[in-house]
Enzyme design. Structure first.
Site, mmCIF file in Angstrom:
data_model
loop_
_atom_site.group_PDB
_atom_site.id
_atom_site.type_symbol
_atom_site.label_atom_id
_atom_site.label_comp_id
_atom_site.label_asym_id
_atom_site.label_seq_id
_atom_site.Cartn_x
_atom_site.Cartn_y
_atom_site.Cartn_z
ATOM 1 C CD GLU A 90 127.502 42.201 63.925
ATOM 2 O OE1 GLU A 90 126.682 42.711 63.126
ATOM 3 O OE2 GLU A 90 127.854 42.738 64.971
ATOM 4 C CB CYS A 103 125.377 41.877 54.507
ATOM 5 S SG CYS A 103 126.316 43.308 55.054
ATOM 6 C CB CYS A 110 135.882 49.520 61.084
ATOM 7 S SG CYS A 110 136.014 50.639 59.669
ATOM 8 C CB CYS A 114 131.741 56.422 60.290
ATOM 9 S SG CYS A 114 132.646 56.304 58.727
ATOM 10 C CB CYS A 117 129.687 53.179 61.957
ATOM 11 S SG CYS A 117 129.902 51.461 61.479
ATOM 12 C CB CYS A 329 127.272 47.763 60.268
ATOM 13 S SG CYS A 329 126.231 48.826 59.322
HETATM 14 N N1 SAH Z 1 133.164 50.534 55.471
HETATM 15 C C1 SAH Z 1 132.236 50.404 54.391
HETATM 16 C C2 SAH Z 1 131.264 49.256 54.531
HETATM 17 C C3 SAH Z 1 130.634 48.968 55.854
HETATM 18 S S1 SAH Z 1 129.287 49.942 56.458
HETATM 19 C C4 SAH Z 1 131.502 51.689 54.169
HETATM 20 O O1 SAH Z 1 131.729 52.627 54.904
HETATM 21 O O2 SAH Z 1 130.763 51.775 53.210
HETATM 22 C C5 SAH Z 1 127.907 49.662 55.425
HETATM 23 C C6 SAH Z 1 126.981 50.881 55.329
HETATM 24 O O3 SAH Z 1 126.232 51.098 56.539
HETATM 25 C C7 SAH Z 1 127.751 52.164 55.088
HETATM 26 O O4 SAH Z 1 127.062 52.947 54.152
HETATM 27 C C8 SAH Z 1 127.706 52.801 56.467
HETATM 28 O O5 SAH Z 1 127.976 54.157 56.406
HETATM 29 C C9 SAH Z 1 126.318 52.442 56.924
HETATM 30 N N2 SAH Z 1 126.083 52.592 58.359
HETATM 31 C C10 SAH Z 1 126.936 52.423 59.379
HETATM 32 N N3 SAH Z 1 126.340 52.654 60.561
HETATM 33 C C11 SAH Z 1 125.066 52.986 60.285
HETATM 34 C C12 SAH Z 1 123.940 53.343 61.092
HETATM 35 N N4 SAH Z 1 124.023 53.413 62.411
HETATM 36 N N5 SAH Z 1 122.775 53.606 60.460
HETATM 37 C C13 SAH Z 1 122.665 53.530 59.118
HETATM 38 N N6 SAH Z 1 123.687 53.202 58.313
HETATM 39 C C14 SAH Z 1 124.875 52.933 58.878
#
Ligand code: SAH
Length: 343
Positions: A90, A103, A110, A114, A117, A329
């Site tokens: 994406e 972006c 990944c 987390c 995510c 994301c």
């Molecule tokens: N791996 C990297 C970059 C990708 S995620 C990182 O962890 O920073 C980009 C941002 O979106 C990160 O801050 C991540 O924690 C956040 N993110 C992921 N899923 C999310 C969600 N469901 N709601 C809000 N932010 C989210």
């Protein structure tokens, strides 16, 4: 096949020299590649013979648009690109007053795990190449007609888990003969791979580092971000302080507000304490709900912001763009995978 588009100018010069080409070819080919040609045939000022040779030996396989969603609310565009090997990633185009921002993803999937995510639900498939990162910027610009001035590495994947390739991409996209996007117009977001943050600091780039913090205490952070289990918040802030000392660049801390998990006043107080003495800035993100996750958006965003501000912390709340198009994301790729029966 040779990944010619991931080569920097010096590597390309050497490669073309080995093909008995004169030195001036290097810039020519580099410019064509970075202008977004879809095949070597479009490089009209090269001899037919050279084009054939390049076709035979080199990979030039730009992504194709698998899905495209345009927000009726704010013009945000979300692309699902199909790569030459069939994988999908994406890219999101966001239109801000200060310029068009793209972006981009750094990996297919990944492996950071987390809890909130969507990108990590099915694990990591592979790293992207530098060319595949560059292509996201190039072909988003070409397809949308919007001149891109800013890049954020905040799409699918953990950029510091694909470190060398991301560094190479930065060099490419920054090149005056290429897209020429300045380091100060680029942000890189990480879940906090501390050794890699240290390595990045040593390179002294002028990009903006965003750290996905999401919790100021080890108990909470380790629960929602497995990466924290081996290092901990204290060590992470050590690297952040070092980063600031080495680069002079303020770090931006991402904090997705999750109901009853990380939105208490004591957590705001603790966060403020961590930030003391190191200029940083907190970006509160309203949680985007992911169907597979039990986590819900916090109802205390304003209160949390106030509490942080009472300690003198600079806080912004992220404006939501593209709310009508799965523009966070990994959600569009996830949707596609589910429709195709992958779980
Ligand atoms: N791996 C990297 C970059 C990708 S995620 C990182 O962890 O920073 C980009 C941002 O979106 C990160 O801050 C991540 O924690 C956040 N993110 C992921 N899923 C999310 C969600 N469901 N709601 C809000 N932010 C989210």
């Amino acid at each position: 096949m040779i990944d010619i588009k991931s080569m920097d100018m010096d590597e390309l010069a050497l490669f073309l020299k080995e093909m008995d080409q004169p030195a001036f070819r290097t810039k020519q080919v580099f410019r064509w590649l970075h202008r977004g040609v879809r095949s070597f045939d479009e490089m009209t000022d090269l001899s037919k013979h050279l084009r054939e040779q390049l076709k035979e030996r080199c990979l030039l396989a730009p992504p194709t648009v698998e899905r495209k969603q345009v927000s009726a609310l704010d013009g945000t565009i979300k692309y699902l690109w199909r790569l030459h090997d069939g994988n999908c990633i994406e890219t999101v185009l966001m239109r801000y007053k200060h310029g068009n921002t793209v972006c981009i993803s750094s990996q297919v999937g990944c492996r950071m795990g987390c809890a909130f995510c969507a990108s990590t639900l099915a694990g990591k498939v592979r790293n992207l190449t530098s060319a595949e990162m560059l292509d996201q910027v190039l072909f988003t610009q070409i397809d949308s007609g919007a001149a891109i001035s800013n890049i954020v590495l905040m799409g699918i994947g953990e950029p510091l888990d694909n470190f060398d390739t991301v560094m190479r991409f930065l060099k490419l996209v920054n090149h005056p003969e290429g897209m020429n996007i300045g380091m100060r117009h680029i942000s890189l977001s990480t879940c906090g791979l501390v050794d890699r943050i240290d390595e990045l600091a040593d390179r002294q780039l002028q990009l903006t580092l965003s750290v996905s913090l999401h919790a100021p205490d080890d108990e909470t952070r380790s629960k929602i971000m497995p990466v924290n289990r081996s290092v901990g918040v204290e060590r992470l802030f050590q690297s952040c302080r070092r980063y600031f000392e080495k680069t002079g660049r303020r770090i931006s801390y991402e904090y997705a507000m999750i109901d009853g998990v990380n939105d208490s006043d004591w957590q705001a107080d603790l966060l403020a304490r961590h930030l003391k003495g190191t200029p940083g800035h907190v970006n509160l993100i309203p949680l985007n709900e992911v169907k597979e996750s039990p986590l819900r958006p916090s109802r205390r965003v304003a209160a949390f912001q106030k509490r942080l501000e009472s300690h003198g912390v600079t806080v912004t709340v992220r404006r939501k763009l593209g709310g009508d198009i799965d523009a966070s994301c990994g959600q569009l790729r996830r949707k596609q995978m589910l429709e195709q029966g992958v779980r």
